[in-house]
Write a protein that holds these residues in place. Structure first.
Motif, PDB file in Angstrom:
ATOM      1  N   GLU A 133       0.898  -1.130   0.049  1.00 50.41           N
ATOM      2  CA  GLU A 133      -0.082  -0.011   0.042  1.00 50.41           C
ATOM      3  C   GLU A 133       0.841   0.998  -0.021  1.00 50.41           C
ATOM      4  OE1 GLU A 133      -4.231  -1.208   2.448  1.00 50.41           O
ATOM      5  OE2 GLU A 133      -2.142  -0.921   3.531  1.00 50.41           O
ATOM      6  N   GLU A 134       1.807   1.334   0.741  1.00 44.37           N
ATOM      7  CA  GLU A 134       2.775   2.359   0.911  1.00 44.37           C
ATOM      8  C   GLU A 134       3.419   2.524  -0.562  1.00 44.37           C
ATOM      9  OE1 GLU A 134       7.265   3.691   2.849  1.00 44.37           O
ATOM     10  OE2 GLU A 134       5.902   1.978   3.618  1.00 44.37           O
ATOM     11  N   ALA A 135       3.859   1.290  -1.304  1.00 44.37           N
ATOM     12  CA  ALA A 135       4.579   1.675  -2.669  1.00 44.37           C
ATOM     13  C   ALA A 135       3.490   2.046  -3.575  1.00 44.37           C
ATOM     14  CB  ALA A 135       4.968   0.165  -3.108  1.00 44.37           C
ATOM     15  N   LYS A 136       2.105   1.806  -3.620  1.00 46.02           N
ATOM     16  CA  LYS A 136       1.330   2.100  -4.610  1.00 46.02           C
ATOM     17  C   LYS A 136       0.847   3.717  -4.171  1.00 46.02           C
ATOM     18  CE  LYS A 136      -0.818  -2.466  -5.405  1.00 46.02           C
ATOM     19  NZ  LYS A 136      -1.848  -3.315  -5.292  1.00 46.02           N
ATOM     20  N   ASN A 137       0.976   3.968  -3.039  1.00 46.64           N
ATOM     21  CA  ASN A 137       0.460   5.472  -2.714  1.00 46.64           C
ATOM     22  C   ASN A 137       1.660   6.400  -2.403  1.00 46.64           C
ATOM     23  OD1 ASN A 137      -2.707   5.199  -2.383  1.00 46.64           O
ATOM     24  ND2 ASN A 137      -1.757   3.368  -1.632  1.00 46.64           N
ATOM     25  N   SER A 138       2.481   6.689  -3.251  1.00 44.38           N
ATOM     26  CA  SER A 138       3.837   7.334  -3.010  1.00 44.38           C
ATOM     27  C   SER A 138       3.728   8.891  -2.946  1.00 44.38           C
ATOM     28  CB  SER A 138       5.071   7.048  -3.976  1.00 44.38           C
ATOM     29  OG  SER A 138       4.498   7.351  -5.284  1.00 44.38           O
ATOM     30  N   GLY A 139       2.590   9.479  -3.778  1.00 49.50           N
ATOM     31  CA  GLY A 139       2.377  10.930  -3.935  1.00 49.50           C
ATOM     32  C   GLY A 139       1.769  11.444  -2.782  1.00 49.50           C
ATOM     33  N   GLU A 140       1.901  12.610  -2.220  1.00 48.37           N
ATOM     34  CA  GLU A 140       1.317  13.413  -1.152  1.00 48.37           C
ATOM     35  C   GLU A 140      -0.226  13.080  -1.170  1.00 48.37           C
ATOM     36  OE1 GLU A 140       0.936  17.524   1.131  1.00 48.37           O
ATOM     37  OE2 GLU A 140       2.703  17.106  -0.030  1.00 48.37           O
TER      38      GLU A 140
END
Length: 320
Positions: free
Chosen positions: A100-107
């Protein structure tokens, strides 16, 4: 530092910033939580071995008339004591996996991810806490918050609440008003009137401000009313809760309410006391060894308290 440090900082900061809204949302989800919030009965204190509520349980017997040189009564007075409630602990966890962290890298993606996680935590915390506040206080080896079934039980002459034994002679003041009939009886408006009056004082000036019951009994009360008398409290309705009015008091149903029961509650004497430094306070996100995920725990300390049970009551064994 392993992982994306900026991700950790952003998500932790966002969670802390959102905390007041999270807490507010939890307390508008379900009827009992909403009532505590709207009555201003969520009170914070900064600690103590226990939560202590001072009590007045008897009148000052020196009050009375006199004339001229009569001696004024100076007998020492009792009638003041305190109830002591244990702190209870409550937690909800927000978890984010590595993928989930990798897929949601933008602010903006991080904020949206966290928002969905917070909404999930809000709903879960609301459901569990509301259920506990309706309960016996014995769940999870008596670690649950105290609840209405514990405070306004089937037999109001038994049990120790706040360190005061209701079965002890002289402690009758600590008993709520509950009908003792064990047989199931159809709900009637005269039943409601008697219970309402029994827990009121001063010609009804100090009276219940919330009547909480099951869906079945709410519908029974609705059926008993004449169509022109089916008034609702606009504030409660605006919050999304179906309600009717009995005298000036909203009647609301709650899915967590115990079957066949109708509570008559006075918020003047009930509070959800919370710890000022530990109330849905989030920890930093941390990763356990050997797991590709991060967790933040929202910890809360508190308990439901009451300082006057004579002003609380219930109808029980009532059916539609």
């Amino acid at each position: 530092m392993a992982g994306n440090a900026s991700f950790d900082a952003l998500i932790s900061t966002t969670l802390k910033k959102y905390r007041p809204q999270l807490t507010d949302n939890i307390f508008v989800e379900l009827p009992l939580l909403y009532w505590l919030k709207e009555s201003g009965k969520i009170r914070q204190i900064d600690g103590g071995e226990q939560i202590v509520e001072p009590l007045l349980y008897a009148q000052n017997t020196t009050a009375g008339s006199y004339a001229g040189y009569d001696s004024v009564n100076i007998d020492p007075q009792e009638g003041i004591t305190a109830a002591a409630y244990d702190w209870k602990q409550f937690a909800v966890t927000i978890a984010i996996s590595g993928i989930e962290e990798a897929k949601n890298s933008g602010e903006s993606a991080v904020v949206n991810l966290l928002k969905s996680k917070i909404e999930q935590a809000e709903m879960s915390a609301s459901d569990v806490l509301n259920s506990q506040l309706h309960g016996l206080g014995t769940g999870n080896a008596s670690k649950d918050f105290a609840g209405l079934q514990q405070y306004i039980p089937t037999d109001p002459t038994t049990g120790t609440v706040g360190g005061i034994n209701r079965a002890t002679a002289g402690n009758e003041f600590w008993r709520p008003s509950v009908n003792t009939s064990g047989a199931d009886t159809a709900l009637t408006i005269p039943d409601m009137s008697t219970r309402y009056n029994n827990v009121s004082r001063g010609g009804g000036k100090d009276h219940p401000d919330w009547i909480l019951t099951t869906q079945a009994l709410w519908e029974k009360y609705e059926a008993l009313l004449q169509p022109q008398l089916r008034f609702a409290d606009s504030k409660t309705a605006d919050a999304g809760f179906q309600n009717l009015i009995y005298r000036s008091t909203p009647v609301v149903w709650d899915a967590d309410c115990v079957a066949k029961k109708m509570y008559f509650l006075n918020s003047k004497y009930i509070a959800l006391v919370t710890h000022s430094k530990k109330w849905f306070k989030p920890t930093e996100f941390q990763s356990p060894i050997g797991q590709d995920a991060k967790y933040s725990h929202l910890y809360s300390y508190g308990n439901l308290t009451c300082r006057n049970f004579a002003r609380q009551g219930a109808l029980q064994n009532r059916i539609a």
